[in-house]
Design a protein around this motif. Structure first.
Motif, PDB file in Angstrom:
ATOM      1  N   LEU A 123       7.140 -16.758  -9.967  1.00 35.14           N
ATOM      2  CA  LEU A 123       6.737 -15.597  -9.371  1.00 35.14           C
ATOM      3  C   LEU A 123       5.189 -15.385  -9.773  1.00 35.14           C
ATOM      4  O   LEU A 123       4.644 -14.930  -8.677  1.00 35.14           O
ATOM      5  N   GLY A 127       2.917 -14.516  -6.463  1.00 31.84           N
ATOM      6  CA  GLY A 127       3.219 -13.085  -6.332  1.00 31.84           C
ATOM      7  C   GLY A 127       1.690 -12.151  -6.417  1.00 31.84           C
ATOM      8  O   GLY A 127       1.632 -11.391  -5.753  1.00 31.84           O
ATOM      9  N   LEU A 128       1.091 -12.642  -7.419  1.00 27.54           N
ATOM     10  CA  LEU A 128      -0.220 -12.011  -7.720  1.00 27.54           C
ATOM     11  C   LEU A 128      -1.111 -12.419  -6.437  1.00 27.54           C
ATOM     12  O   LEU A 128      -2.021 -11.524  -6.042  1.00 27.54           O
ATOM     13  N   TRP A 131      -0.117  -9.859  -3.871  1.00 28.77           N
ATOM     14  CA  TRP A 131      -0.203  -8.684  -4.090  1.00 28.77           C
ATOM     15  C   TRP A 131      -1.744  -8.367  -4.133  1.00 28.77           C
ATOM     16  O   TRP A 131      -2.251  -7.258  -3.460  1.00 28.77           O
ATOM     17  N   VAL A 158       6.670 -14.168  -0.363  1.00 34.63           N
ATOM     18  CA  VAL A 158       6.600 -12.949  -1.341  1.00 34.63           C
ATOM     19  C   VAL A 158       5.956 -11.917  -0.499  1.00 34.63           C
ATOM     20  O   VAL A 158       6.122 -10.881  -0.632  1.00 34.63           O
ATOM     21  N   ILE A 162       6.476  -7.954  -0.163  1.00 37.05           N
ATOM     22  CA  ILE A 162       5.390  -6.966  -0.454  1.00 37.05           C
ATOM     23  C   ILE A 162       4.928  -6.085   0.700  1.00 37.05           C
ATOM     24  O   ILE A 162       4.875  -4.732   0.789  1.00 37.05           O
ATOM     25  N   LEU A 264       0.635  -7.680 -11.910  1.00 39.25           N
ATOM     26  CA  LEU A 264       1.982  -8.066 -12.488  1.00 39.25           C
ATOM     27  C   LEU A 264       2.871  -7.007 -12.778  1.00 39.25           C
ATOM     28  O   LEU A 264       4.275  -7.089 -12.535  1.00 39.25           O
ATOM     29  N   LEU A 267       4.346  -6.027  -9.445  1.00 40.61           N
ATOM     30  CA  LEU A 267       5.544  -7.093  -8.943  1.00 40.61           C
ATOM     31  C   LEU A 267       6.770  -6.800  -9.747  1.00 40.61           C
ATOM     32  O   LEU A 267       8.032  -6.516  -9.154  1.00 40.61           O
ATOM     33  N   VAL A 271      10.539  -5.685  -8.137  1.00 38.32           N
ATOM     34  CA  VAL A 271      11.879  -6.603  -8.662  1.00 38.32           C
ATOM     35  C   VAL A 271      12.953  -5.433  -9.164  1.00 38.32           C
ATOM     36  O   VAL A 271      14.134  -5.542  -8.827  1.00 38.32           O
ATOM     37  N   LEU A 276      12.058  -7.146  -3.930  1.00 40.08           N
ATOM     38  CA  LEU A 276      11.328  -8.302  -4.105  1.00 40.08           C
ATOM     39  C   LEU A 276      12.087  -9.330  -4.831  1.00 40.08           C
ATOM     40  O   LEU A 276      12.732  -9.230  -5.946  1.00 40.08           O
TER      41      LEU A 276
END
Length: 309
Positions: A123, A127-128, A131, A158, A162, A264, A267, A271, A276
């Motif tokens: 992730l 993910g970052l 994001w 992802v 988001i 982070l 995220l 989750v 997510l």
């Protein structure tokens, strides 16, 4: 401990496992016994010498990790036994293709209970990137129309989730074989780029997140509404493109992901809310890292590839 290193640039066969001393964490760092390592296409480019981020070999690739804190107490943030995940030190070398990694505590978060170590390791970077591109730069909010290029890939799938979590209507480009997958993760509309030109069918987009590059970036100018924003995760800031977009009343940004603790935690919250999940296409044992890189080199991944220890 064992690490995966390389003495020269080249194909997956240059990756070799060797013994190395365990790193010594500095104050505010923790020693993490790695359970899983997320792999990214960038690492295949670095291995091959296509991108000089880490300089010449030898070096140890990798950033995405999930594991258990061993060393302590060097920081108040974690204690030995805590399960953590993150993307430490990017873009500096983190040496994540290893059994043990020393990482700044601020670059890690507690692993959500609902995620396995494999899922958690998959992730952080994707993910970052999503994001920071959509939330921090794009400012996505409820009611926005968002176009995600490459929705079936690591960042793309992802990013769809988001954007949906923030209340956006999400359109994505993806190959026909990935239609079901991107619909499952929340895409409202899917454009098969092998059959349809998105620039002729999409309009009034507030934010475009590009994971493809090339002429996709410039052609996306045609689909933005006045004041819209294109954020690309694969093309750097370009003075010409910035000027071109601004002249048309749009915004253009290139994003280079960084190990952001706020993102982070964002995220982790998604989750925990069940909004997510990260898809892992395939896992490989540590010893089969070359096979994992061969799969990355073939391209057209659906989600992520992970090494297990």
């Amino acid at each position: 401990m064992r690490v995966i290193t390389q003495q020269t640039f080249g194909g997956p066969e240059v990756l070799t496992i060797v013994d190395a001393p365990e790193p010594e964490p500095l104050p505010t760092e923790v020693l993490v016994r790695v359970e899983a390592v997320g792999l990214n296409p960038l690492e295949a480019r670095l291995r091959a010498g296509e991108f000089p981020l880490l300089g010449p070999p030898p070096f140890v690739l990798g950033w995405d990790i999930s594991g258990v804190v061993e060393e302590g107490p060097r920081t108040w943030r974690f204690r030995p036994g805590d399960e953590v995940f993150g993307m430490p030190l990017f873009p500096r070398a983190a040496g994540a293709y290893a059994e043990v990694v020393s990482a700044p505590a601020l670059h890690l978060a507690r692993k959500p209970i609902s995620l396995s170590h494999v899922e958690a390791a998959a992730l952080p970077l994707v993910g970052l990137t999503a994001w920071q591109g959509l939330v921090d730069l794009g400012g996505v909010r409820k009611g926005d129309r968002v176009l995600v290029h490459g929705g079936g890939g690591g960042v793309g799938h992802v990013a769809i989730q988001i954007a949906k979590a923030f209340g956006a209507y999400v359109i994505t480009t993806a190959g026909g074989s990935k239609r079901e997958f991107v619909e499952e993760v929340g895409a409202d509309e899917v454009i098969d780029y092998t059959a349809v030109d998105f620039a002729e069918t999409v309009r009034d987009i507030d934010v475009v997140l590009d994971t493809i590059g090339g002429d996709t970036v410039e052609r996306s100018l045609e689909v933005l509404r006045p004041g819209g924003h294109l954020v690309t995760a694969v093309a750097e800031e370009d003075v010409r493109l910035i000027a071109e977009f601004e002249a048309a009343g749009m915004r253009f940004s290139g994003i280079a992901v960084d190990p952001d603790p706020v993102g982070l935690r964002g995220l982790v919250e998604l989750v925990a809310q069940g909004r997510l999940r990260v898809h892992v296409q395939e896992t490989f044992p540590f010893e089969r890292v070359a096979d994992a890189h061969r799969l990355i080199d073939r391209g057209h991944l659906q989600g992520k590839i992970v090494l297990t220890l």
